[in-house]
Enzyme design. Structure first.
Site, PDB file in Angstrom:
ATOM      1  CB  SER A 172      -0.858   0.168   1.297  1.00  0.00           C
ATOM      2  OG  SER A 172      -1.562   1.225   1.378  1.00  0.00           O
ATOM      3  CE1 TYR A 187      -4.274  -2.068   4.494  1.00  0.00           C
ATOM      4  CE2 TYR A 187      -3.436   0.127   4.195  1.00  0.00           C
ATOM      5  CZ  TYR A 187      -3.792  -1.150   3.750  1.00  0.00           C
ATOM      6  OH  TYR A 187      -3.939  -1.160   2.484  1.00  0.00           O
TER       7      TYR A 187
HETATM    8  P1  NDP Z   1     -11.470  -5.379  -1.203  1.00  0.00           P
HETATM    9  O1  NDP Z   1     -11.923  -5.241   0.460  1.00  0.00           O
HETATM   10  O2  NDP Z   1     -12.357  -4.677  -1.938  1.00  0.00           O
HETATM   11  O3  NDP Z   1     -11.253  -6.889  -1.563  1.00  0.00           O
HETATM   12  C1  NDP Z   1     -10.782  -7.834  -0.502  1.00  0.00           C
HETATM   13  C2  NDP Z   1     -10.513  -9.208  -1.210  1.00  0.00           C
HETATM   14  O4  NDP Z   1      -9.740  -9.901  -0.212  1.00  0.00           O
HETATM   15  C3  NDP Z   1     -11.753  -9.854  -1.414  1.00  0.00           C
HETATM   16  O5  NDP Z   1     -11.597 -10.876  -2.270  1.00  0.00           O
HETATM   17  C4  NDP Z   1     -11.678 -10.827   0.017  1.00  0.00           C
HETATM   18  O6  NDP Z   1     -12.495 -12.092  -0.021  1.00  0.00           O
HETATM   19  C5  NDP Z   1     -10.349 -11.144   0.147  1.00  0.00           C
HETATM   20  N1  NDP Z   1     -10.136 -11.134   1.771  1.00  0.00           N
HETATM   21  C6  NDP Z   1     -10.042 -10.456   2.680  1.00  0.00           C
HETATM   22  N2  NDP Z   1      -9.556 -10.832   3.817  1.00  0.00           N
HETATM   23  C7  NDP Z   1      -9.366 -12.341   3.532  1.00  0.00           C
HETATM   24  C8  NDP Z   1      -8.915 -13.290   4.240  1.00  0.00           C
HETATM   25  N3  NDP Z   1      -8.781 -13.288   5.600  1.00  0.00           N
HETATM   26  N4  NDP Z   1      -8.640 -14.359   3.609  1.00  0.00           N
HETATM   27  C9  NDP Z   1      -8.602 -14.737   2.162  1.00  0.00           C
HETATM   28  N5  NDP Z   1      -9.482 -13.608   1.327  1.00  0.00           N
HETATM   29  C10 NDP Z   1      -9.526 -12.553   2.034  1.00  0.00           C
HETATM   30  O7  NDP Z   1      -9.953  -5.030  -1.016  1.00  0.00           O
HETATM   31  P2  NDP Z   1      -9.104  -3.950  -2.046  1.00  0.00           P
HETATM   32  O8  NDP Z   1      -9.474  -4.757  -3.354  1.00  0.00           O
HETATM   33  O9  NDP Z   1      -9.425  -2.731  -2.139  1.00  0.00           O
HETATM   34  O10 NDP Z   1      -7.700  -4.460  -1.799  1.00  0.00           O
HETATM   35  C11 NDP Z   1      -6.949  -5.526  -2.213  1.00  0.00           C
HETATM   36  C12 NDP Z   1      -5.208  -5.229  -1.659  1.00  0.00           C
HETATM   37  O11 NDP Z   1      -5.104  -4.022  -2.252  1.00  0.00           O
HETATM   38  C13 NDP Z   1      -5.314  -5.366  -0.153  1.00  0.00           C
HETATM   39  O12 NDP Z   1      -4.052  -6.048   0.161  1.00  0.00           O
HETATM   40  C14 NDP Z   1      -5.454  -3.743   0.183  1.00  0.00           C
HETATM   41  O13 NDP Z   1      -4.594  -3.605   1.435  1.00  0.00           O
HETATM   42  C15 NDP Z   1      -4.416  -3.244  -0.993  1.00  0.00           C
HETATM   43  N6  NDP Z   1      -4.730  -1.847  -1.245  1.00  0.00           N
HETATM   44  C16 NDP Z   1      -6.078  -1.583  -1.620  1.00  0.00           C
HETATM   45  C17 NDP Z   1      -6.090   0.061  -1.765  1.00  0.00           C
HETATM   46  C18 NDP Z   1      -7.327   0.790  -1.947  1.00  0.00           C
HETATM   47  O14 NDP Z   1      -7.552   1.996  -2.047  1.00  0.00           O
HETATM   48  N7  NDP Z   1      -8.463  -0.219  -2.262  1.00  0.00           N
HETATM   49  C19 NDP Z   1      -5.051   0.835  -1.500  1.00  0.00           C
HETATM   50  C20 NDP Z   1      -3.752   0.310  -1.201  1.00  0.00           C
HETATM   51  C21 NDP Z   1      -3.625  -1.076  -1.143  1.00  0.00           C
HETATM   52  P3  NDP Z   1     -14.285 -12.043   0.270  1.00  0.00           P
HETATM   53  O15 NDP Z   1     -15.074 -11.560  -1.069  1.00  0.00           O
HETATM   54  O16 NDP Z   1     -14.264 -13.592   0.563  1.00  0.00           O
HETATM   55  O17 NDP Z   1     -14.513 -11.004   1.452  1.00  0.00           O
END
Ligand code: NDP
Length: 239
Positions: free
Chosen positions: A134, A148
């Site tokens: 991130s 985080y």
């Molecule tokens: P979302 O919350 O939109 O999606 C999260 C995804 O991760 C879903 O597919 C969810 O599955 C899965 N997930 C969450 N927890 C678990 C777990 N314990 N085990 C398995 N799967 C899990 O997140 P984003 O797409 O926004 O973020 C994706 C990555 O990008 C993360 O690492 C985040 O920190 C990083 N990021 C995002 C930013 C943003 O602005 N969006 C900015 C910087 C970094 P399910 O659908 O089953 O819940």
């Protein structure tokens, strides 16, 4: 063949689709959204590639390891691992407990290590491990992000350490730092969106496909001389 953790929504789903469009068979893990995971599977199949969704909580080391091994067995290989699943526990430090610390570390740090360890056992020369960090690892703009930011900063060290270790086997390990990206976790019409946009150089949120494009470069064969590196796909948030 690629495995994307947290591929059911947001950035992970966009990465899974992009890798499929670029010619990879793709498996994805999810935590609870089986319907959303199956939708992504159908989209990958529509792109002409094999696809599989596996329920595996990244906080559960045994389940995650089993998922990596299952995917490698079913597809007969594992070439690309994208450690994308992440959680975003924020708040004033006095409100964050040890349970929040432990869960943040388990999902955002331990799981990428566990998945990389399992995947490296299946990869051959040319393997790719791509971690999703991130922009807050470089610029922690708002209060409430202590856990985080800590967890995402840890991925810089994990990426470098694994890159050094796996380099002799022709496996590269890199890190992508997304900026504000329009997903369920950070919607572009959310309450702080206008302020967040103001911290970027380009003045807007990214789309999940913008992050997937950076991942796609690192997954390609011709990125073979890039390892231990961080690519900022953040609209200039960190500059
Ligand atoms: P979302 O919350 O939109 O999606 C999260 C995804 O991760 C879903 O597919 C969810 O599955 C899965 N997930 C969450 N927890 C678990 C777990 N314990 N085990 C398995 N799967 C899990 O997140 P984003 O797409 O926004 O973020 C994706 C990555 O990008 C993360 O690492 C985040 O920190 C990083 N990021 C995002 C930013 C943003 O602005 N969006 C900015 C910087 C970094 P399910 O659908 O089953 O819940």
């Amino acid at each position: 063949m690629a495995l994307v953790t947290g591929g059911s929504r947001g950035i992970g789903a966009a990465v899974a689709l992009r890798l499929a469009e670029d010619g990879a068979d793709v498996a994805l893990t999810y935590q609870q959204n089986a319907d959303r995971a199956e939708q992504v599977v159908e989209q990958i199949k529509a792109a002409g590639r094999r696809a599989l969704a596996v329920r595996a909580d990244s906080a559960d080391t045994a389940a995650l390891t089993a998922a990596v091994d299952q995917v490698a067995a079913e597809f007969g290989r594992l070439d690309i691992l994208v450690n994308n699943a992440g959680i975003y526990l924020t708040g004033p430090v006095e409100d964050l407990g040890v349970a929040d610390f432990d869960l943040t570390v388990a999902v955002n740090v331990r799981a990428p290590f566990v998945a990389a360890r399992a995947a490296a056992g299946h990869m051959v020369n040319g393997g790719r491990i791509i971690n999703i960090g991130s922009n807050v690892a470089q610029r922690t703009t708002f209060p409430g992000h202590s856990l985080y930011a800590m967890s995402k900063t840890a991925l810089i060290g994990l990426t470098k350490g694994l890159g050094r270790e796996l380099g002799p086997r022709g496996i590269t390990v890199n890190l992508v730092h997304p900026g504000p990206t329009d997903t369920d976790a950070n919607p572009a019409d959310g309450p702080y969106a206008e302020v967040i946009k103001g911290f970027t150089a380009v003045g807007r949120y990214g789309a999940p496909a913008d992050i997937a494009a950076a991942v796609a470069f690192l997954a390609r064969d011709d990125s073979r001389y890039v390892t231990g590196a961080t690519i900022d796909a953040d609209g200039g948030f960190a500059i």
